[in-house]
Design a protein around this motif. Sequence first.
Motif, PDB file in Angstrom:
ATOM      1  N   PRO B 283      15.301 -73.317  25.624  1.00 29.50           N
ATOM      2  CA  PRO B 283      16.117 -74.309  24.621  1.00 29.50           C
ATOM      3  C   PRO B 283      15.745 -76.052  25.720  1.00 29.50           C
ATOM      4  CG  PRO B 283      17.555 -73.320  24.551  1.00 29.50           C
ATOM      5  CD  PRO B 283      16.752 -72.139  25.404  1.00 29.50           C
ATOM      6  N   GLU B 284      17.350 -75.502  26.858  1.00 27.00           N
ATOM      7  CA  GLU B 284      17.849 -76.680  27.919  1.00 27.00           C
ATOM      8  C   GLU B 284      17.523 -77.796  27.833  1.00 27.00           C
ATOM      9  OE1 GLU B 284      20.882 -75.273  30.141  1.00 27.00           O
ATOM     10  OE2 GLU B 284      21.633 -73.705  29.813  1.00 27.00           O
ATOM     11  N   PRO B 285      15.969 -77.740  28.376  1.00 31.95           N
ATOM     12  CA  PRO B 285      15.334 -78.964  28.695  1.00 31.95           C
ATOM     13  C   PRO B 285      15.263 -80.153  27.478  1.00 31.95           C
ATOM     14  CG  PRO B 285      14.251 -77.204  30.193  1.00 31.95           C
ATOM     15  CD  PRO B 285      15.352 -76.591  28.676  1.00 31.95           C
ATOM     16  N   LEU B 320      19.877 -75.897  18.977  1.00 30.16           N
ATOM     17  CA  LEU B 320      21.087 -76.899  18.742  1.00 30.16           C
ATOM     18  C   LEU B 320      21.954 -76.316  19.186  1.00 30.16           C
ATOM     19  CD1 LEU B 320      21.569 -76.570  14.301  1.00 30.16           C
ATOM     20  CD2 LEU B 320      21.329 -78.345  16.338  1.00 30.16           C
ATOM     21  N   ALA B 321      22.865 -75.194  19.393  1.00 35.92           N
ATOM     22  CA  ALA B 321      23.999 -74.574  20.878  1.00 35.92           C
ATOM     23  C   ALA B 321      24.119 -75.838  21.771  1.00 35.92           C
ATOM     24  CB  ALA B 321      24.162 -73.465  21.170  1.00 35.92           C
ATOM     25  N   VAL B 375      26.683 -89.041  18.855  1.00 33.51           N
ATOM     26  CA  VAL B 375      26.715 -87.619  17.333  1.00 33.51           C
ATOM     27  C   VAL B 375      26.127 -87.261  16.640  1.00 33.51           C
ATOM     28  CG1 VAL B 375      27.059 -89.018  15.528  1.00 33.51           C
ATOM     29  CG2 VAL B 375      29.109 -86.989  14.967  1.00 33.51           C
ATOM     30  N   VAL B 376      25.506 -85.772  16.612  1.00 33.00           N
ATOM     31  CA  VAL B 376      25.109 -85.092  16.224  1.00 33.00           C
ATOM     32  C   VAL B 376      25.493 -84.329  14.613  1.00 33.00           C
ATOM     33  CG1 VAL B 376      22.924 -83.539  16.435  1.00 33.00           C
ATOM     34  CG2 VAL B 376      23.630 -84.857  17.512  1.00 33.00           C
ATOM     35  N   PHE B 377      24.534 -84.567  13.011  1.00 34.43           N
ATOM     36  CA  PHE B 377      24.394 -84.662  12.220  1.00 34.43           C
ATOM     37  C   PHE B 377      23.544 -82.832  12.491  1.00 34.43           C
ATOM     38  CE2 PHE B 377      26.593 -88.475  12.297  1.00 34.43           C
ATOM     39  CZ  PHE B 377      27.571 -87.923  11.677  1.00 34.43           C
ATOM     40  N   ALA B 398      23.028 -91.622  16.933  1.00 36.66           N
ATOM     41  CA  ALA B 398      23.808 -90.636  15.714  1.00 36.66           C
ATOM     42  C   ALA B 398      22.586 -89.822  15.205  1.00 36.66           C
ATOM     43  CB  ALA B 398      24.311 -91.439  14.320  1.00 36.66           C
ATOM     44  N   GLY B 399      22.274 -89.113  15.369  1.00 41.90           N
ATOM     45  CA  GLY B 399      21.081 -87.997  15.245  1.00 41.90           C
ATOM     46  C   GLY B 399      21.396 -86.974  13.813  1.00 41.90           C
ATOM     47  N   LEU B 400      20.476 -86.613  12.757  1.00 42.89           N
ATOM     48  CA  LEU B 400      20.497 -85.801  12.112  1.00 42.89           C
ATOM     49  C   LEU B 400      19.506 -84.902  11.826  1.00 42.89           C
ATOM     50  CD1 LEU B 400      21.515 -84.596   9.337  1.00 42.89           C
ATOM     51  CD2 LEU B 400      19.907 -85.954   8.411  1.00 42.89           C
ATOM     52  N   VAL B 401      20.066 -83.426  12.641  1.00 45.95           N
ATOM     53  CA  VAL B 401      19.079 -82.637  12.700  1.00 45.95           C
ATOM     54  C   VAL B 401      18.973 -81.585  11.239  1.00 45.95           C
ATOM     55  CG1 VAL B 401      18.948 -79.765  13.587  1.00 45.95           C
ATOM     56  CG2 VAL B 401      19.683 -81.655  15.242  1.00 45.95           C
ATOM     57  N   VAL B 402      17.258 -82.053  10.779  1.00 46.03           N
ATOM     58  CA  VAL B 402      16.898 -81.279   9.742  1.00 46.03           C
ATOM     59  C   VAL B 402      16.653 -79.490   9.699  1.00 46.03           C
ATOM     60  CG1 VAL B 402      16.001 -81.772   7.357  1.00 46.03           C
ATOM     61  CG2 VAL B 402      16.810 -83.483   8.586  1.00 46.03           C
ATOM     62  N   ARG B 403      16.937 -78.484   9.297  1.00 40.55           N
ATOM     63  CA  ARG B 403      16.694 -77.287   9.636  1.00 40.55           C
ATOM     64  C   ARG B 403      15.776 -76.683   8.172  1.00 40.55           C
ATOM     65  NH1 ARG B 403      19.947 -74.180  12.989  1.00 40.55           N
ATOM     66  NH2 ARG B 403      18.268 -72.916  13.205  1.00 40.55           N
ATOM     67  N   PHE B 404      14.677 -76.496   8.886  1.00 42.02           N
ATOM     68  CA  PHE B 404      12.906 -75.693   7.962  1.00 42.02           C
ATOM     69  C   PHE B 404      12.436 -74.727   7.940  1.00 42.02           C
ATOM     70  CE2 PHE B 404       8.985 -75.794  10.231  1.00 42.02           C
ATOM     71  CZ  PHE B 404       9.840 -77.130  11.298  1.00 42.02           C
TER      72      PHE B 404
END
Lengths: 527, 527
Positions: B283-285, B320-321, B375-377, B398-404
């Motif tokens: 996931p890192e790249p 996410l981590a 910042v990431v939400f 600022a980013g918003l990560v939305v889980r689906f």
Amino acid sequence: MPLTGQSIIAGVAHPGTGGSFTAVDPRTGGPLGPEISCLAPDEVHLATRAAAEAFPAYRATSPSDRADFLEAIAEEIEALGDELLERAHAESALPLARLQGERGRTCGQLRMFAGVVRQGDHLGVRIDPALPERAPLPRPDLRVRHLPLGPVAVFGASNFPLAFSTAGGDTASALAAGCPVVVKAHNAHPGTGELVGQAIARAAERSGMPAGVFSLVFGLGTEVGAALVTDPHIQAVGFTGSRAGGLALVAAAAGRPQPIPVYAEMSSTNPVIVLEGALAGDPEPLAAGYVASLTLGSGQFCTNPGLLFLPEGPAGDAFLAAVEQAAASATGQTMLTPQIRAAFGTGTARLGAHPSVQTIAQGLAGGDDNAPAPVVFTTRLAALADDHGLTEEIFGAAGLVVRFGDVARLADHLAGLEGQLTATIHATEADHAEAAALLPVLETRAGRILFNGWPTGVEVTHAMVHGGPFPATSDSRTTSVGSLAIERFQRPVCYQDVPAGLLPAPVRDDNPWGLRRRIDGELEPRP
Amino acid sequence: MPLTGQSIIAGVAHPGTGGSFTAVDPRTGGPLGPEISCLAPDEVHLATRAAAEAFPAYRATSPSDRADFLEAIAEEIEALGDELLERAHAESALPLARLQGERGRTCGQLRMFAGVVRQGDHLGVRIDPALPERAPLPRPDLRVRHLPLGPVAVFGASNFPLAFSTAGGDTASALAAGCPVVVKAHNAHPGTGELVGQAIARAAERSGMPAGVFSLVFGLGTEVGAALVTDPHIQAVGFTGSRAGGLALVAAAAGRPQPIPVYAEMSSTNPVIVLEGALAGDPEPLAAGYVASLTLGSGQFCTNPGLLFLPEGPAGDAFLAAVEQAAASATGQTMLTPQIRAAFGTGTARLGAHPSVQTIAQGLAGGDDNAPAPVVFTTRLAALADDHGLTEEIFGAAGLVVRFGDVARLADHLAGLEGQLTATIHATEADHAEAAALLPVLETRAGRILFNGWPTGVEVTHAMVHGGPFPATSDSRTTSVGSLAIERFQRPVCYQDVPAGLLPAPVRDDNPWGLRRRIDGELEPRP
């Protein structure tokens, strides 16, 4: 299939709860059945929702399937035979021969758009191949095609019950672009509208198109039209009609949470400029041409030559005398509706009573109350500067001849004219210096410039522009007649590094639709 | 030439009576001289009148002369040397290397448009030759070319002081189309604006262009901009900035006696959809790419990936981590203005305090008050349905990560998203069925669709679309980046039976400009 007097929602007749009306024969004022059942404004969403549901499947049709559908519409309209012409004749009082020609034009433009769809240049495909070795950063693969905007609302014109109504230019170009269409039927020819609507619905069914690709809705007053334009599913509007009607739709569309484009073709007085050389010979053919264009179809054309600029002096006087003679034997034809005839009466009475205006020629009234006599007025250029109201459009066979002394002053005046659909110059080679000076002025004022002809008669072809600066239309960047009209209903979408297997057909490397593509800015030859 | 702090009206420095201000160094809050003298709203007409006076001569320039002018602008900008970069750096706090690249892009797009003008395809020439023998009526000779709309008002962006400001994309495409330009200088970089404005004025002079072809006006508040948009000489508007600012100009333009087109590029959250396959490997790249795009230029890009949709489950958790780790070492860069930084603070505080939102990653603040930490939400898809405010653009990093959980539900959500400049899918071949289902949805929501990349970084080329459905832009039918942008500032005009000697060069039979023409609907080979 008999007339039902009901809206057609995705192929099914649908009565409404929005009241009813009956069509009127403009020659007699008598009713023409059946009673028309109108949708209430809150029923319009039935049609727009069907259009939105049909959109994904319809826009995904292949060029050949979509073209077949357009051709099937033409065939179904032709299959209506005399019933269509007779109904249109009864509702509009337009002569049968004219309606026959208009039917040919209607079907011809559907077939022209079928050809445009099959050819595919309107998709505007552009490909900039990836440059993986570019420094400092590689260039991604970029591909553009045009997509249809979405469901389109069409408001047809009273004066073209076939060619600019239910299956008219706006409907044909929107369907060609891949947009479902919801037509607000014109209440001056509802039976004609229903017959054509049924033909489109039959064509959709036999072509395997989703039924919601076309609906026709009847409505009273302006609320149903407003509901259509403000419906969130509608993504563009085509309109041909009055300035007040067009501006109301423009305002409604601009006031939406999501504004949408409105292509309103509204009003034009189509200035004709006669230069000295054109008056050098016999004035009679020129005068006869003018009166014929002015009175054609009772003057009910958006390209009617309402304003003619004529040099002062004896040659101009001789032309006017010939106009008087030609107009004297011109007989009024029945106008489309009693309302249009009443507005003509008001407009001509206002001009006739104007202190700076003389009535110089009057024709004969026709055989009924709705067939007023053609009339020609005259005034001087200076009077126009004092009263801009003199140049307002009078819809019908009324012309204003404006005498001018000096071409430079005329040019100044023309530069201040409102936007026009057309501008015409009559000139011989002796006038070319003056014409050359007028041309750049007219280019900024009109969408089409003619020489030694008359603006009525609009070819449906590739190099036509039926448009022009505001208020001739609400959007000067387009045309409502001719193949260029398809571009009004499209938007570009770019695909960046989309895997080959997921690319839509028009931008695939194997070019399955055989499109002419722009590669790195240069057009390829046709494959 | 030293900075005067004055507007440039048709090549001449012009003080105003509309008050004054001083530029601010966003790193220190300190002033950057000289004092800027602003025009009052009623002085704007000096620039628009000059533009209107220049229009006839400028639009009549040959392709080669106009292209030379565009190239001269690029040369004059380059000749400003480090002075320009240093001033832009002082006013914007953007790094010098970035500004160097932006200068290259600015000059590159001027030269690209020079190439477009020389090639001439944008003129869209169409010829339908006369058919004198056609029955029942002969066909006239019809020829179309496109003409420039007239003087254009340009409002540049704060975040591209070079490439989308005084000599940016809107100015370059309008000048290329043949429209004089009046730029309302951006008050966040007035000195940069004046330097570039002087360069354009010098280029106009040495290229023999009418001086009114370009003006730059300084103004306080919104009144000067409003005066510009409502000035009767202005015929179109280009704008890049906030939604509130864009919508105000759209409303002002629509309220004119003669409405005009406004091309406003306003706001976008640029959804990125990560599908399962893309999470299968390390996931890192992917996380590093996301954080790099999110924080690039302090996140101050209209294509910043503000929304990222991520599958629920362990692979998404691992991504996410990795984001948390990558973001932790990201340092905030100074934002363009204290106002933008304040709005970023308000927006991130609002999201951070939202009960459905968690802050999952936080970077480091930069060295001054205007350099907040990235910042990431994160939140869940269901929360977006409850509160549409969650997807409002926050300008900055600022980013918003939305889980689906379910791609079908995600597709439903995306179908209801506001219009976007871009939409991105990260996928491997295993995801192609799901990606194929998402593509048609994204096509209706965005102007550019990317795979396995990041939306920041907009190529200036022929197949770029930087546009999209409302409210990403006010007009989805166009692009503001790339060569297609020239078409925004044109309208078609048709010439019917115009004598050969009077035809404008692009539609003459001898084709003196060597254009590729469409004859009877089919493109000729290039001569």
